[in-house]
Write a protein that holds these residues in place. Structure first.
Motif, short mmCIF file in Angstrom:
data_model
loop_
_atom_site.label_atom_id
_atom_site.label_comp_id
_atom_site.label_asym_id
_atom_site.label_seq_id
_atom_site.Cartn_x
_atom_site.Cartn_y
_atom_site.Cartn_z
N ASN A 78 0.85 -1.37 -0.31
CA ASN A 78 0.02 -0.14 0.13
C ASN A 78 0.71 1.20 -0.02
N LEU A 79 2.05 1.02 0.35
CA LEU A 79 2.95 2.19 0.17
C LEU A 79 4.19 1.93 -0.85
N PRO A 80 3.82 2.19 -2.17
CA PRO A 80 4.67 2.07 -3.21
C PRO A 80 5.98 2.95 -3.17
N LYS A 81 6.07 3.87 -2.43
CA LYS A 81 7.26 4.88 -2.35
C LYS A 81 8.20 4.21 -1.19
N ALA A 82 7.96 3.43 -0.34
CA ALA A 82 8.43 3.06 0.78
C ALA A 82 9.71 2.11 0.41
N SER A 83 10.60 2.03 1.22
CA SER A 83 11.53 1.20 1.34
C SER A 83 11.67 0.30 2.77
N ILE A 84 11.31 -0.90 2.75
CA ILE A 84 11.03 -1.65 3.86
C ILE A 84 11.96 -2.79 4.22
N VAL A 85 12.44 -2.65 5.60
CA VAL A 85 13.37 -3.73 6.12
C VAL A 85 12.40 -4.70 7.04
N LEU A 86 12.29 -6.01 6.83
CA LEU A 86 11.65 -6.85 7.79
C LEU A 86 12.67 -7.99 8.48
N THR A 87 12.63 -7.69 9.89
CA THR A 87 13.64 -8.47 10.46
C THR A 87 12.82 -9.48 11.29
N GLU A 88 13.60 -10.81 11.53
CA GLU A 88 13.31 -11.91 12.31
C GLU A 88 14.54 -12.63 12.68
N ARG A 89 14.26 -13.34 13.72
CA ARG A 89 15.40 -14.38 14.38
C ARG A 89 16.15 -15.21 13.30
N ALA A 90 17.26 -15.53 13.67
CA ALA A 90 17.97 -16.30 12.68
C ALA A 90 17.18 -17.46 12.19
N GLY A 91 16.70 -18.43 13.03
CA GLY A 91 15.87 -19.54 12.58
C GLY A 91 14.59 -19.35 11.90
N ALA A 92 14.17 -18.08 11.62
CA ALA A 92 12.79 -17.83 11.02
C ALA A 92 13.07 -17.17 9.93
N VAL A 93 14.21 -16.48 9.46
CA VAL A 93 14.57 -15.68 8.56
C VAL A 93 14.07 -16.22 7.04
N ASP A 94 14.44 -17.42 6.77
CA ASP A 94 14.01 -18.48 5.72
C ASP A 94 12.46 -18.29 5.41
N ARG A 95 11.81 -18.74 6.36
CA ARG A 95 10.28 -18.75 6.43
C ARG A 95 9.77 -17.68 5.96
N LEU A 96 10.13 -16.73 6.58
CA LEU A 96 9.80 -15.04 6.60
C LEU A 96 9.74 -14.85 5.09
N GLU A 97 11.04 -15.00 4.65
CA GLU A 97 11.04 -14.49 3.07
C GLU A 97 10.40 -15.33 2.29
N ALA A 98 10.28 -16.63 2.44
CA ALA A 98 9.61 -17.40 1.63
C ALA A 98 8.00 -17.01 1.70
#
Length: 117
Positions: A78-98
Protein backbone atom coordinates in the motif's frame (compact mmCIF):
# COMPACT_ATOMS: atom_id res chain seq x y z
CA UNK A 1 -5.82 6.21 -10.70
CA UNK A 2 -5.12 8.09 -7.50
CA UNK A 3 -4.38 5.32 -4.99
CA UNK A 4 -4.54 7.75 -2.06
CA UNK A 5 -8.33 7.72 -2.38
CA UNK A 6 -8.62 3.92 -2.48
CA UNK A 7 -8.87 1.81 0.66
CA UNK A 8 -5.75 -0.13 1.50
CA UNK A 9 -5.47 -3.66 0.22
CA UNK A 10 -5.00 -6.16 3.06
CA UNK A 11 -3.07 -9.29 2.16
CA UNK A 12 -4.65 -12.65 3.04
CA UNK A 13 -4.11 -13.41 6.71
CA UNK A 14 -1.45 -16.08 7.30
CA UNK A 15 -1.88 -19.22 9.34
CA UNK A 16 -0.46 -18.81 12.82
CA UNK A 17 2.41 -21.17 13.66
CA UNK A 18 3.50 -19.87 17.04
CA UNK A 19 4.34 -23.20 18.69
CA UNK A 20 3.35 -24.30 22.16
CA UNK A 21 3.65 -21.98 25.15
CA UNK A 22 6.53 -24.15 26.39
CA UNK A 23 8.40 -23.79 23.07
CA UNK A 24 7.86 -20.02 23.08
CA UNK A 25 9.07 -19.69 26.69
CA UNK A 26 12.20 -21.70 25.88
CA UNK A 27 12.91 -19.60 22.78
CA UNK A 28 12.48 -22.66 20.54
CA UNK A 29 9.58 -21.33 18.45
CA UNK A 30 9.83 -18.92 15.54
CA UNK A 31 6.82 -17.01 16.83
CA UNK A 32 5.32 -17.18 13.33
CA UNK A 33 2.01 -15.66 14.32
CA UNK A 34 0.06 -12.57 13.40
CA UNK A 35 0.01 -9.89 16.08
CA UNK A 36 -3.71 -9.53 16.98
CA UNK A 37 -3.65 -5.72 16.68
CA UNK A 38 -2.01 -5.71 13.21
CA UNK A 39 -5.20 -5.14 11.26
CA UNK A 40 -6.33 -2.48 13.72
CA UNK A 41 -3.03 -0.61 13.42
CA UNK A 42 -3.23 -0.64 9.62
CA UNK A 43 -6.83 0.60 9.71
CA UNK A 44 -5.70 3.37 12.08
CA UNK A 45 -2.80 4.40 9.82
CA UNK A 46 -4.72 4.27 6.53
CA UNK A 47 -6.72 7.53 6.90
CA UNK A 48 -3.72 9.19 8.56
CA UNK A 49 -1.18 8.33 5.88
CA UNK A 50 -0.22 11.92 5.11
CA UNK A 51 -0.28 13.07 8.74
CA UNK A 52 2.05 10.19 9.69
CA UNK A 53 4.40 10.91 6.78
CA UNK A 54 3.68 7.57 5.12
CA UNK A 55 3.35 9.22 1.70
CA UNK A 56 6.91 10.64 1.71
CA UNK A 57 9.10 9.88 -1.29
CA UNK A 58 12.04 8.82 0.92
CA UNK A 59 10.03 6.75 3.41
CA UNK A 60 12.00 3.98 5.10
CA UNK A 61 10.34 1.55 7.52
CA UNK A 62 11.87 -1.04 9.82
CA UNK A 63 9.80 -3.83 11.33
CA UNK A 64 11.51 -5.57 14.24
CA UNK A 65 10.40 -9.16 14.71
CA UNK A 66 8.27 -9.42 11.57
CA UNK A 67 6.98 -12.92 12.33
CA UNK A 68 4.87 -13.87 9.33
CA UNK A 69 5.72 -10.64 7.49
CA UNK A 70 2.05 -9.80 7.02
CA UNK A 71 2.20 -6.30 8.48
CA UNK A 72 5.34 -5.23 6.61
CA UNK A 73 4.23 -6.73 3.30
CA UNK A 74 0.80 -5.12 3.62
CA UNK A 75 2.53 -1.79 4.22
CA UNK A 76 4.76 -2.42 1.16
CA UNK A 77 1.71 -3.24 -0.97
CA UNK A 78 0.00 0.00 0.00
CA UNK A 79 3.00 2.34 0.20
CA UNK A 80 4.72 2.06 -3.20
CA UNK A 81 7.28 4.80 -2.36
CA UNK A 82 8.48 3.03 0.80
CA UNK A 83 11.65 1.05 1.33
CA UNK A 84 11.01 -1.55 4.03
CA UNK A 85 13.25 -3.86 6.06
CA UNK A 86 11.59 -6.84 7.76
CA UNK A 87 13.58 -8.57 10.48
CA UNK A 88 13.32 -11.87 12.31
CA UNK A 89 15.40 -14.29 14.36
CA UNK A 90 18.02 -16.30 12.48
CA UNK A 91 16.00 -19.52 12.61
CA UNK A 92 12.95 -17.88 11.05
CA UNK A 93 14.44 -15.65 8.33
CA UNK A 94 14.08 -18.25 5.55
CA UNK A 95 10.41 -18.88 6.41
CA UNK A 96 9.77 -15.15 6.59
CA UNK A 97 11.31 -14.61 3.17
CA UNK A 98 9.39 -17.53 1.63
CA UNK A 99 6.09 -16.20 3.01
CA UNK A 100 6.79 -12.68 1.75
CA UNK A 101 7.77 -13.94 -1.71
CA UNK A 102 4.54 -15.96 -1.86
CA UNK A 103 2.55 -12.75 -1.36
CA UNK A 104 4.58 -10.41 -3.57
CA UNK A 105 7.55 -11.97 -5.39
CA UNK A 106 8.42 -8.76 -7.26
CA UNK A 107 8.60 -6.57 -4.15
CA UNK A 108 10.97 -8.73 -2.07
CA UNK A 109 14.54 -7.88 -2.98
CA UNK A 110 13.63 -4.55 -4.54
CA UNK A 111 11.68 -2.39 -2.05
CA UNK A 112 11.49 -4.98 0.73
CA UNK A 113 14.56 -6.51 2.30
CA UNK A 114 14.59 -9.39 4.79
CA UNK A 115 17.27 -9.27 7.51
CA UNK A 116 18.28 -11.20 10.60
CA UNK A 117 17.69 -9.53 13.97
Amino acid sequence: ADLTLCPWCLLPLPENEAGTPEQRSAGLSTHMSLWPASTGLLRFLEPRKAACGLDRQDLRLLELGSGTGWMGMTMATNLPKASIVLTERAGAVDRLEAQCRAWSPNIVGSRVRIAEL
